[in-house]
Design an enzyme around this catalytic site. Structure first.
Site, short mmCIF file in Angstrom:
data_model
loop_
_atom_site.label_atom_id
_atom_site.label_comp_id
_atom_site.label_asym_id
_atom_site.label_seq_id
_atom_site.Cartn_x
_atom_site.Cartn_y
_atom_site.Cartn_z
N GLU A 1 -108.97 0.65 -59.35
CA GLU A 1 -109.78 1.19 -60.47
C GLU A 1 -109.54 2.70 -60.62
O GLU A 1 -110.45 3.46 -60.96
CB GLU A 1 -111.28 0.91 -60.26
CG GLU A 1 -111.66 -0.54 -60.12
CD GLU A 1 -111.78 -1.31 -61.43
OE1 GLU A 1 -111.72 -0.70 -62.51
OE2 GLU A 1 -111.89 -2.55 -61.35
C1 LIG Z 1 -105.42 -5.07 -53.52
C2 LIG Z 1 -105.10 -4.48 -54.85
C3 LIG Z 1 -105.54 -5.08 -56.00
C4 LIG Z 1 -105.21 -4.55 -57.24
N1 LIG Z 1 -105.57 -5.23 -58.39
C5 LIG Z 1 -105.04 -4.84 -59.58
C6 LIG Z 1 -105.20 -5.64 -60.75
O1 LIG Z 1 -105.87 -6.67 -60.73
N2 LIG Z 1 -104.58 -5.25 -61.89
C7 LIG Z 1 -103.84 -4.11 -61.96
O2 LIG Z 1 -103.32 -3.82 -63.02
N3 LIG Z 1 -103.66 -3.30 -60.87
C8 LIG Z 1 -104.24 -3.65 -59.69
N4 LIG Z 1 -104.06 -2.88 -58.57
C9 LIG Z 1 -103.27 -1.66 -58.67
C10 LIG Z 1 -104.07 -0.40 -58.44
O3 LIG Z 1 -104.86 -0.14 -59.55
C11 LIG Z 1 -103.06 0.71 -58.12
O4 LIG Z 1 -102.58 0.45 -56.81
C12 LIG Z 1 -103.66 2.09 -58.21
O5 LIG Z 1 -103.95 2.41 -59.53
C13 LIG Z 1 -102.74 3.15 -57.63
O6 LIG Z 1 -101.43 3.03 -58.10
P1 LIG Z 1 -100.22 3.01 -57.08
O7 LIG Z 1 -100.51 1.97 -56.07
O8 LIG Z 1 -98.97 2.88 -57.84
O9 LIG Z 1 -100.30 4.38 -56.37
P2 LIG Z 1 -99.61 5.73 -56.87
O10 LIG Z 1 -99.94 5.97 -58.28
O11 LIG Z 1 -98.17 5.72 -56.47
O12 LIG Z 1 -100.37 6.79 -55.98
C14 LIG Z 1 -100.03 7.12 -54.64
C15 LIG Z 1 -100.84 8.33 -54.20
O13 LIG Z 1 -100.52 9.44 -55.04
C16 LIG Z 1 -101.68 9.91 -55.69
N5 LIG Z 1 -101.31 10.34 -57.05
C17 LIG Z 1 -100.71 9.62 -58.01
N6 LIG Z 1 -100.54 10.36 -59.12
C18 LIG Z 1 -101.06 11.57 -58.84
C19 LIG Z 1 -101.21 12.77 -59.58
N7 LIG Z 1 -100.83 12.88 -60.85
N8 LIG Z 1 -101.79 13.81 -58.97
C20 LIG Z 1 -102.22 13.74 -57.70
N9 LIG Z 1 -102.12 12.63 -56.95
C21 LIG Z 1 -101.55 11.55 -57.52
C22 LIG Z 1 -102.66 8.77 -55.68
O14 LIG Z 1 -104.00 9.21 -55.77
C23 LIG Z 1 -102.34 8.12 -54.35
O15 LIG Z 1 -103.02 8.78 -53.33
C24 LIG Z 1 -104.45 -3.37 -57.31
C25 LIG Z 1 -104.03 -2.74 -56.14
C26 LIG Z 1 -104.33 -3.28 -54.92
C27 LIG Z 1 -103.80 -2.61 -53.69
#
Ligand SMILES: Cc1cc2nc3c(=O)[nH]c(=O)nc-3n(C[C@H](O)[C@H](O)[C@H](O)COP(=O)(O)OP(=O)(O)OC[C@H]3O[C@@H](n4cnc5c(N)ncnc54)[C@H](O)[C@@H]3O)c2cc1C
Length: 598
Positions: free
Chosen positions: A407
């Site tokens: 979220e």
């Molecule tokens: C168990 C699980 C269930 C999920 N369910 C769903 C679902 O039903 N539908 C769906 O669409 N998605 C889902 N997600 C996805 C989830 O919303 C994303 O994992 C989340 O938004 C973070 O994206 P990412 O994993 O690519 O991390 P990244 O975006 O790669 O982030 C990695 C780190 O970098 C930081 N970061 C990223 N960008 C910036 C920035 N601009 N400035 C500073 N810090 C930054 C983040 O805060 C984090 O600490 C799920 C994820 C999990 C693990």
């Protein structure tokens, strides 16, 4: 105060510059009989169907989770806020939040439930055409069909609008053909309906589509192996020229990102509710264990070190909960107000939620971090048993951690909190400039050293909170002035500002809640509540001071910095408080009740 007056009284983000009357907020001590019965249904459902099956759920026993969802559907728990015309109960937002909170203690079931009723159902309910809603919502509301939401991709997580999934119109113009890969999709293993985000051709923005499991070209990967919420289905979903009838485009072309953002606003505050439900359950387990476990000839709940933990678990949970229902009420009243002035109900719900998007982001961060604190101390209270995979803290600890990631990660939500505040100020929707200048002027004046002479139960805390507002305005105002366009890139400062806003909002929420409660029950009946408020606000002062100092030291210099640091000390100064005694009182209450009892 009626709904209209209340909406006029405070808008989203205005908590920074205006005061809220305690009488205008909703507090959980005001649930009516019907709402309490619904809550009891949820608690019984978890006790009978979920808790005895937690191991089977985590092993992802074939068919179990969808079956549980159907059972919840049969009890009406999937359709609390779905309008009656689509087979739901049409209850208000707070009631649906209460259901989310109560089921929040259900570990992986809670995740499946929240994904289905939130991101799985709401895009269609809020943005669907009449035909789309008539086709999908009754089945989703009953649990016959399960919903999922496909936004994230391997290369597009926090930067959700950057996804590579593409849709193109088929030659006969009857279908959109979607090609792409979605990742981390909750409920994917058993979902019947997916809201899928993809760009049509070379569009700049996403569009959204309703995709059924049986549509040609959709396939699923195997289950992800996760650290926690092991019973929640999480898979990659592949689209290979997946044939989606044109009538399944949701809303207008390129409106997908807006849908995603608006649904997430709602998801964030709901996540807050779910995590608080989990926190309360963990506190109950922690207290029971502390009362049963004896070391050195006494129950460990007799030891101050353990009492401190129990009290702190309770204070943070109660404070987070205060913020959640305060904001829920704001959203609900804003919606009612817009409906009363002739707006379509669904549109009003969306606008009402959007209005309090700042508060929703604050709540997401605060409540998820509260739960992490609560489970971490829960493990500690259980000692070695806390580390045993046979005891409940193991699952709680692992399951809790995801809430800071999905979220919108807590970093993204912190940045959004500040960003939305400043954007509203720039659009003229929020007058931050005037109050910030006033504080700057006050800095030059002779300080009154926070002398609080007036009598009254809440005089001190109200004064402290008024000063917290000044502290935020001073640091934020100066950051904007000094860093200007660069501020967006100074993320450490943004994090500091967000932390200050969070502490301010939650402090004010617990203060208003306790004030209202004392008005309802009298001071004597609220002794521990008063202690909770005092400790929370006292600690918030120190946190606000620390964050403010860090920010000021990062961008201000010379005499100006010295003056602002002095101002910050002045705005975060509190009178001495015996927090140890206050925490002992709070712990004594939960220890004697042998459960979370507030
Ligand atoms: C168990 C699980 C269930 C999920 N369910 C769903 C679902 O039903 N539908 C769906 O669409 N998605 C889902 N997600 C996805 C989830 O919303 C994303 O994992 C989340 O938004 C973070 O994206 P990412 O994993 O690519 O991390 P990244 O975006 O790669 O982030 C990695 C780190 O970098 C930081 N970061 C990223 N960008 C910036 C920035 N601009 N400035 C500073 N810090 C930054 C983040 O805060 C984090 O600490 C799920 C994820 C999990 C693990």
């Amino acid at each position: 105060m009626n709904a209209t007056e209340s909406v006029n009284a405070i808008k989203g983000g205005e908590f920074l510059i205006r005061d809220t009357p305690a009488a205008s907020i909703f507090i959980p001590e005001e649930w009516n009989e019907e709402q309490l019965m619904i809550a009891e249904t949820c608690t019984n459902f978890l006790a009978q169907h979920v808790v005895p099956n937690l191991n089977r759920i985590d092993e992802q026993e074939e068919g179990l989770m969808p079956h549980l969802m159907e059972e919840a559907g049969a009890l009406g728990l999937l359709s609390i806020s779905v309008p009656e015309e689509y087979g739901g109960f049409g209850k208000d937002f707070k009631t649906s939040m209460l259901v989310t909170e109560k089921l929040g203690a259900g570990n992986s079931f809670s995740v499946a439930f929240s994904a289905h009723t939130g991101i799985g159902t709401l895009p269609i309910l809020y943005y669907g055409t009449e035909a789309q809603k008539a086709k999908y919502i009754p089945k989703l509301a009953s649990g016959e069909w399960k919903g999922a939401y496909c936004l994230t991709e391997p290369g597009a997580g926090s930067d959700a609008n950057s996804g590579k999934s593409r849709a193109r119109l088929s030659e006969d113009g009857k279908y959109y053909l979607i090609t792409g890969q979605k990742m981390w999709i909750t409920n994917a293993g058993f979902a019947d309906v997916f809201t899928v985000f993809a760009k049509i051709d070379n569009d700049e923005n996403l569009s959204a589509f309703i995709v059924e499991k049986g549509f040609e070209g959709l396939s699923l990967n195997t289950e992800e192996h996760k650290m926690g919420i092991k019973g929640s289905s999480t898979r990659q979903v592949f689209f290979n020229d997946c044939k989606v009838p044109v009538e399944n485009l949701l809303s207008e072309r390129q409106n997908g990102f807006k849908i995603a953002v608006n649904i997430l606003n709602l998801g964030r505050i709901k996540l807050g509710g779910a995590t608080i439900g989990a926190s309360k359950e963990i506190i109950t387990q922690s207290v029971r264990y502390a009362n049963e476990r004896e070391q050195f000839g006494r129950p460990i709940s007799k030891y101050g070190a353990i009492r401190y933990k129990l009290a702190q678990q309770v204070i943070r949970t109660y404070a987070s909960e205060s913020a959640i229902y305060r904001a829920s009420q704001n959203m609900e009243e804003a919606t009612e107000h817009m409906v009363a002035t002739g707006m379509d109900e669904i549109k009003a719900k969306l606008k009402g939620t959007e209005q309090y998007a700042i508060e929703a982001a604050i709540i997401k961060v605060d409540a998820s971090e509260t739960l992490d604190y609560v489970v971490d101390e829960g493990v500690q209270i259980y000692g070695g048993m806390g580390y045993s995979a046979e005891a409940p803290m193991d699952r709680a600890y692992r399951d809790s951690r995801i809430n800071r990631i999905f979220e919108g990660t807590n970093e993204i939500n912190r940045m959004l909190t500040v960003d939305m505040m400043l954007k509203r100020a720039m659009k003229g929707e929020l007058d931050l400039m005037g109050p910030a200048q006033k504080v700057a002027g006050e800095l030059m004046s002779i300080p009154d050293f926070n002398a609080v002479d007036e009598e009254g139960l809440f005089v001190k805390e109200k004064k402290y909170i008024a000063n917290f507002k000044k502290a935020v305005l001073m640091v934020a105002g100066s950051a904007v002035q000094k860093l200007m366009a660069q501020l967006g890139k100074e993320q450490e400062v943004l994090m500091n500002l967000a932390d200050m806003l969070i502490e301010l909002y939650v402090s004010e929420s617990i203060q208003l809640r306790v004030e209202k409660l004392v008005g309802m029950r009298g001071e004597e009946a609220c002794k521990e509540h008063l202690d909770m408020m005092r400790v929370y606000v006292n600690d918030a002062a120190e946190k606000i001071n620390k964050s403010g100092k860090e920010a000021l030291n990062a961008f201000a210099e010379g005499d100006e910095r010295r003056m602002m640091l002095m101002g910050l000390r002045r705005y975060t100064k509190t009178e001495d408080l015996n927090t140890t005694q206050a925490r002992r009182n709070i712990a004594a209450k939960v220890i004697s009740e042998n459960k979370y009892c507030f």
